[in-house]
Write an enzyme that holds these catalytic residues in place. Sequence first.
Site, PDB file in Angstrom:
ATOM      1  N   LYS A  79      60.853  22.102  19.747  1.00  0.00           N
ATOM      2  CA  LYS A  79      61.603  23.163  20.413  1.00  0.00           C
ATOM      3  C   LYS A  79      62.251  22.675  21.710  1.00  0.00           C
ATOM      4  O   LYS A  79      63.165  23.320  22.217  1.00  0.00           O
ATOM      5  CB  LYS A  79      60.704  24.363  20.704  1.00  0.00           C
ATOM      6  CG  LYS A  79      59.631  24.138  21.758  1.00  0.00           C
ATOM      7  CD  LYS A  79      58.864  25.420  22.027  1.00  0.00           C
ATOM      8  CE  LYS A  79      57.826  25.219  23.119  1.00  0.00           C
ATOM      9  NZ  LYS A  79      57.106  26.476  23.433  1.00  0.00           N
ATOM     10  N   ASP A  80      61.793  21.520  22.250  1.00  0.00           N
ATOM     11  CA  ASP A  80      62.380  20.972  23.471  1.00  0.00           C
ATOM     12  C   ASP A  80      63.657  20.188  23.210  1.00  0.00           C
ATOM     13  O   ASP A  80      64.383  19.853  24.149  1.00  0.00           O
ATOM     14  CB  ASP A  80      61.378  20.054  24.184  1.00  0.00           C
ATOM     15  CG  ASP A  80      60.179  20.795  24.745  1.00  0.00           C
ATOM     16  OD1 ASP A  80      60.316  22.002  25.026  1.00  0.00           O
ATOM     17  OD2 ASP A  80      59.109  20.172  24.892  1.00  0.00           O
ATOM     18  N   ARG A 122      62.699  33.997  27.165  1.00  0.00           N
ATOM     19  CA  ARG A 122      62.406  34.730  25.933  1.00  0.00           C
ATOM     20  C   ARG A 122      61.105  35.514  26.057  1.00  0.00           C
ATOM     21  O   ARG A 122      61.051  36.728  25.794  1.00  0.00           O
ATOM     22  CB  ARG A 122      62.305  33.759  24.743  1.00  0.00           C
ATOM     23  CG  ARG A 122      61.798  34.435  23.454  1.00  0.00           C
ATOM     24  CD  ARG A 122      61.539  33.413  22.353  1.00  0.00           C
ATOM     25  NE  ARG A 122      60.503  32.453  22.681  1.00  0.00           N
ATOM     26  CZ  ARG A 122      59.192  32.658  22.516  1.00  0.00           C
ATOM     27  NH1 ARG A 122      58.757  33.818  22.056  1.00  0.00           N
ATOM     28  NH2 ARG A 122      58.319  31.708  22.815  1.00  0.00           N
ATOM     29  N   ARG A 123      60.044  34.813  26.445  1.00  0.00           N
ATOM     30  CA  ARG A 123      58.746  35.491  26.549  1.00  0.00           C
ATOM     31  C   ARG A 123      58.786  36.592  27.609  1.00  0.00           C
ATOM     32  O   ARG A 123      58.185  37.654  27.435  1.00  0.00           O
ATOM     33  CB  ARG A 123      57.655  34.470  26.874  1.00  0.00           C
ATOM     34  CG  ARG A 123      57.320  33.555  25.707  1.00  0.00           C
ATOM     35  CD  ARG A 123      56.358  32.463  26.125  1.00  0.00           C
ATOM     36  NE  ARG A 123      56.013  31.600  24.984  1.00  0.00           N
ATOM     37  CZ  ARG A 123      55.590  30.362  25.105  1.00  0.00           C
ATOM     38  NH1 ARG A 123      55.465  29.806  26.303  1.00  0.00           N
ATOM     39  NH2 ARG A 123      55.285  29.649  24.025  1.00  0.00           N
ATOM     40  N   ARG A 143      55.120  27.814  35.585  1.00  0.00           N
ATOM     41  CA  ARG A 143      55.478  26.564  34.915  1.00  0.00           C
ATOM     42  C   ARG A 143      54.352  25.575  35.061  1.00  0.00           C
ATOM     43  O   ARG A 143      53.404  25.780  35.810  1.00  0.00           O
ATOM     44  CB  ARG A 143      56.778  25.997  35.500  1.00  0.00           C
ATOM     45  CG  ARG A 143      58.006  26.789  35.051  1.00  0.00           C
ATOM     46  CD  ARG A 143      59.278  25.948  35.094  1.00  0.00           C
ATOM     47  NE  ARG A 143      59.096  24.689  34.404  1.00  0.00           N
ATOM     48  CZ  ARG A 143      59.559  23.516  34.873  1.00  0.00           C
ATOM     49  NH1 ARG A 143      60.229  23.477  36.005  1.00  0.00           N
ATOM     50  NH2 ARG A 143      59.374  22.412  34.196  1.00  0.00           N
ATOM     51  N   ARG A 149      48.544  25.674  33.727  1.00  0.00           N
ATOM     52  CA  ARG A 149      48.676  27.122  33.542  1.00  0.00           C
ATOM     53  C   ARG A 149      47.305  27.779  33.357  1.00  0.00           C
ATOM     54  O   ARG A 149      47.041  28.839  33.925  1.00  0.00           O
ATOM     55  CB  ARG A 149      49.580  27.408  32.343  1.00  0.00           C
ATOM     56  CG  ARG A 149      51.001  26.907  32.527  1.00  0.00           C
ATOM     57  CD  ARG A 149      51.897  27.363  31.396  1.00  0.00           C
ATOM     58  NE  ARG A 149      52.861  26.342  31.023  1.00  0.00           N
ATOM     59  CZ  ARG A 149      53.782  26.485  30.092  1.00  0.00           C
ATOM     60  NH1 ARG A 149      53.854  27.613  29.416  1.00  0.00           N
ATOM     61  NH2 ARG A 149      54.622  25.522  29.805  1.00  0.00           N
ATOM     62  N   CYS A 234      68.496  27.789  26.785  1.00  0.00           N
ATOM     63  CA  CYS A 234      67.206  28.308  27.227  1.00  0.00           C
ATOM     64  C   CYS A 234      67.353  29.511  28.141  1.00  0.00           C
ATOM     65  O   CYS A 234      66.364  30.172  28.449  1.00  0.00           O
ATOM     66  CB  CYS A 234      66.422  27.208  27.937  1.00  0.00           C
ATOM     67  SG  CYS A 234      67.143  26.682  29.509  1.00  0.00           S
TER      68      CYS A 234
END
Length: 298
Positions: A79-80, A122-123, A143, A149, A234
Amino acid sequence: MMSVKIGTRGSKLALAQTNNVLGLLSKNDVAAESEIITTVGDAVLDRGLHQIGGQGVFVRELDNAILRGEIDAAVHSMKDIPAERPDGLITAAILPRDPPWDFFVFNRPVDEIYSVGTSSTRRRAQLLRYYQCMPQVRVEPLRGNVDTRLSKLNDGLYDAIVLAEAGLVRLGYHVNGVRLPLDMFVPSPNQGTVAVVCRDTPELLEAFAPLNDYRTTLDTGIERAVMEQVGGGCFTPQGIFCQNGHLIAEVLSLDGTRGERITGTVGSIEEAREIGVQFKEIASDLIEEARAALGLKV
């Protein structure tokens, strides 16, 4: 025996993914070693991805190292990998997909959650949609790698955080939380998938070919084809997910109050591109609105 040098980011997750690839290569009589390369995305943690170069910040240094001949290949969370790729590179293998869903991690009763951390537009939009009747819940920027996290959650800086379930699985972490439902939290394109990128040479393609999974390659290819046509990068709250040819895609406003969605069965990359073109027309206002709101050029 052929030998290859594989570049990787230095996080625990990146190293776990790369070590898995090294093990698979060894089973196929390909000797391999890894080299850690620091990316802008790893070094700059006080700004959102759209402020430091977007999706490709985790990939560019590794791409450049391959093209300079310093390494032969790189292992990425798929996805990156941005839509536009440099000449001379190719995605040589896509591994079988791990759980693609988002995972909601928390250490306190659900009715005591008032702050949720995430680094993703998105989240964030999906969480704001979910909590639209609970304005007391704040969605705050977060981040860093998985350990960073989780540490901030455990230190009480957030009541809950959202992570990719695949990362937790690859690291062998067992945390308190729940898998988020697909109908409300459509994953990022290619989430849960590891890809190997290398120089486009017959020798390297042959070395990595046994690692490729056909079903995952087709599903992620469909997601990527839709993503490439929709655009948005993004900075746009968009989820695109395909499983066994069944596609669901959505684009949301930044605050999660509005959105567009498509669903259906897709049998080929060409069909996915056609759907992507159609969906871009439907969602164009939301995409341009997000771009303008974040101060990006139209």
